[in-house]
Design a protein around this motif. Structure first.
Motif, PDB file in Angstrom:
ATOM      1  N   VAL A   3       0.830  -1.206   0.000  1.00  0.00           N
ATOM      2  CA  VAL A   3       0.000   0.000   0.000  1.00  0.00           C
ATOM      3  C   VAL A   3       0.868   1.260   0.000  1.00  0.00           C
ATOM      4  N   SER A   4       1.991   1.208   0.716  1.00  0.00           N
ATOM      5  CA  SER A   4       2.838   2.396   0.866  1.00  0.00           C
ATOM      6  C   SER A   4       3.592   2.774  -0.405  1.00  0.00           C
ATOM      7  N   GLY A   5       3.831   1.781  -1.280  1.00  0.00           N
ATOM      8  CA  GLY A   5       4.612   2.033  -2.485  1.00  0.00           C
ATOM      9  C   GLY A   5       6.066   1.602  -2.363  1.00  0.00           C
TER      10      GLY A   5
ATOM     11  N   SER B 266       6.880  10.672  -1.587  1.00  0.00           N
ATOM     12  CA  SER B 266       5.960   9.806  -0.838  1.00  0.00           C
ATOM     13  C   SER B 266       6.623   9.023   0.299  1.00  0.00           C
TER      14      SER B 266
ATOM     15  N   THR C 130       1.850   9.961  -3.471  1.00  0.00           N
ATOM     16  CA  THR C 130       0.744   9.291  -2.768  1.00  0.00           C
ATOM     17  C   THR C 130       0.877   9.455  -1.261  1.00  0.00           C
TER      18      THR C 130
ATOM     19  N   PHE D  78      -1.246   9.893   1.211  1.00  0.00           N
ATOM     20  CA  PHE D  78      -2.178   9.189   2.110  1.00  0.00           C
ATOM     21  C   PHE D  78      -1.949   7.688   2.117  1.00  0.00           C
ATOM     22  N   GLN D  79      -1.815   7.084   0.908  1.00  0.00           N
ATOM     23  CA  GLN D  79      -1.529   5.649   0.862  1.00  0.00           C
ATOM     24  C   GLN D  79      -0.199   5.351   1.543  1.00  0.00           C
ATOM     25  N   SER D  80       0.785   6.214   1.315  1.00  0.00           N
ATOM     26  CA  SER D  80       2.104   5.961   1.887  1.00  0.00           C
ATOM     27  C   SER D  80       2.081   6.065   3.410  1.00  0.00           C
TER      28      SER D  80
ATOM     29  N   LEU E  57      -0.605   5.522   5.285  1.00  0.00           N
ATOM     30  CA  LEU E  57      -1.359   4.350   5.737  1.00  0.00           C
ATOM     31  C   LEU E  57      -0.483   3.090   5.676  1.00  0.00           C
ATOM     32  N   GLY E  58       0.223   2.915   4.551  1.00  0.00           N
ATOM     33  CA  GLY E  58       1.097   1.756   4.406  1.00  0.00           C
ATOM     34  C   GLY E  58       2.203   1.768   5.451  1.00  0.00           C
TER      35      GLY E  58
ATOM     36  N   TYR F 189      -4.180  -8.855  -1.599  1.00  0.00           N
ATOM     37  CA  TYR F 189      -4.663  -7.480  -1.779  1.00  0.00           C
ATOM     38  C   TYR F 189      -5.089  -7.268  -3.233  1.00  0.00           C
TER      39      TYR F 189
ATOM     40  N   GLY G 253      -7.362  -4.645  -5.042  1.00  0.00           N
ATOM     41  CA  GLY G 253      -6.404  -3.575  -4.769  1.00  0.00           C
ATOM     42  C   GLY G 253      -5.444  -3.391  -5.936  1.00  0.00           C
TER      43      GLY G 253
END
Lengths: 145, 140
Positions: free
Chosen positions: A20-22, A42, B5, B7-9, B11-12, B65, B70
Motif C-alpha cells: 500500500v505504501s509504495g 511519498s 501518494t 495518504f496511501q504511503s 497508511l502503508g 490485496y 487492490g
C-alpha cells in the motif's frame, strides 16, 4: 492462537503495508532518491507513519508487558558499537539500494507479484549475505582455517 | 514518473509500524527484514520457523490485496545487471550494517538506538548520492 499462524499474519500486515505504501515499487523508491529529477517524496510519509506507530506502540508494549505473549522474554538487539563495520555496511547497502531500487523489506513482499526481476534481486541479496557471512567468519576467526 | 501518494504511503507506513509493534508484543522480536531473511538462509537459525511464517505472510499479502481488487503500482526501471549487482551489494551491506530500512529505519529508530540512527543517515546519504550519479552524472 498458534505462534506460526501469528507470525504469518503479522508478516501479512507487513507485506500489505509495503504494498500500500509504495515501498514495493522500485520505480517509486528510485524517484524518492532523485531530488534533481523526477522526485516523488511519498516515502517520507512511509517513514513518518511507520515511526509514529512503532514509537508509540513499542512504549505501550514495554510499559504494559513483562514479556511477549509467545516467548519468555523480549529479544532486543544488544547495543552494538558505531564502528567501521556498521557505517561501511550501511554505506554499501545504500549504494546497492540506489542501484537496484529494491531493499529487502520491499523485495520480499514483491515476490508475491510474480516478476522475475524480484526473484533475481532476492537471489543476489541472499548470495551477498552468504558471501558476507563467510567473509566475516574468516576475518573474525582467521585461526579457524 | 510515479504519483505522489501521501495518504496511501502514510497508511502503508502505519501498517509496517503496526506489524513491528505486533511482532514485539506477541513474539518479542524486531521486525527487521534483514534478520528475518538471514534466519532462513542455511545454516538455519534455531528460530527459523516463525521467520519462515512471517516471510510467507509478507509474500502472500500483496497477492491477496490484488485478489480483492487492490491496485499495486510496480515497475522495475533498471536493467538485470543492476538488480544482480545492486542486490549483491544490498546483501553484503545489510549483513555488515546489521539491518535495512525496516530494522534500523523503523524498529531501531523507534527505540532511539544511536547505531540505527547512524546507519539510516549513512544509507540514505549513499542512496541519494548513488541515484544522483547513476541518473545525472553517468546517465545525464
Amino acid at each position: 492462537m498458534n505462534k506460526l499462524v501469528s507470525a504469518f499474519l503479522i508478516g501479512g500486515v507487513f507485506g500489505l503495508g509495503i504494498a500500500v505504501s509504495g515501498m514495493i515499487n522500485p520505480a517509486k523508491v528510485l524517484n524518492f532518491f532523485d531530488i534533481a529529477g523526477t522526485w516523488d517524496p511519498s516515502l517520507i510519509f512511509v517513514m513518518g507513519g511507520g515511526l509514529a506507530i512503532a514509537f508509540a506502540g513499542y512504549r505501550l508494549v514495554f510499559r504494559r508487558r513483562e514479556a511477549p505473549v509467545f516467548e519468555p522474554a523480549f529479544a532486543l538487539p544488544t547495543k552494538r558499537a558505531i564502528d567501521a563495520e556498521l557505517v561501511g555496511g550501511a554505506a554499501v547497502f545504500g549504494i546497492g539500494w540506489g542501484i537496484a531500487g529494491f531493499c529487502p523489506g520491499g523485495a520480499i513482499p514483491a515476490l508475491g507479484l510474480g516478476y522475475s526481476a524480484t526473484l533475481i534481486f532476492v537471489a543476489a541479496v541472499i548470495a551477498g549475505i552468504i558471501v558476507a557471512r563467510f567473509a566475516r567468519t574468516r576475518l573474525v576467526q582467521p585461526a579457524a582455517t | 514518473m510515479t504519483d505522489f501518494t501521501p495518504f496511501q504511503s502514510l497508511l502503508g507506513g502505519a501498517l509496517i509500524g503496526l506489524s513491528a509493534v505486533l511482532l514485539m508484543a506477541l513474539h518479542g522480536r524486531i521486525a527487521g527484514m534483514t534478520g528475518i531473511l538471514t534466519g532462513v538462509i542455511p545454516p538455519l537459525s534455531p528460530e527459523w520457523r516463525w521467520r519462515a511464517a512471517f516471510l510467507a505472510g509478507a509474500v502472500a499479502a500483496p497477492l491477496l490485496y490484488q485478489a480483492v481488487g487492490g491496485h499495486i503500482a510496480f515497475s522495475v526501471p533498471v536493467p538485470t545487471l543492476a538488480l544482480v549487482g545492486g542486490g549483491f551489494l544490498v546483501g553484503i551491506g545489510v549483513h555488515f550494517g546489521g539491518g535495512c530500512p525496516s530494522g534500523h529505519g523503523i524498529c531501531g529508530m523507534a527505540r532511539l538506538s544511536p547505531p540505527s540512527v547512524i546507519a539510516v543517515a549513512t544509507f540514505m546519504i549513499t542512496a541519494f548520492a548513488t541515484v544522483f550519479i547513476v541518473r545525472h552524472v553517468i546517465g545525464g
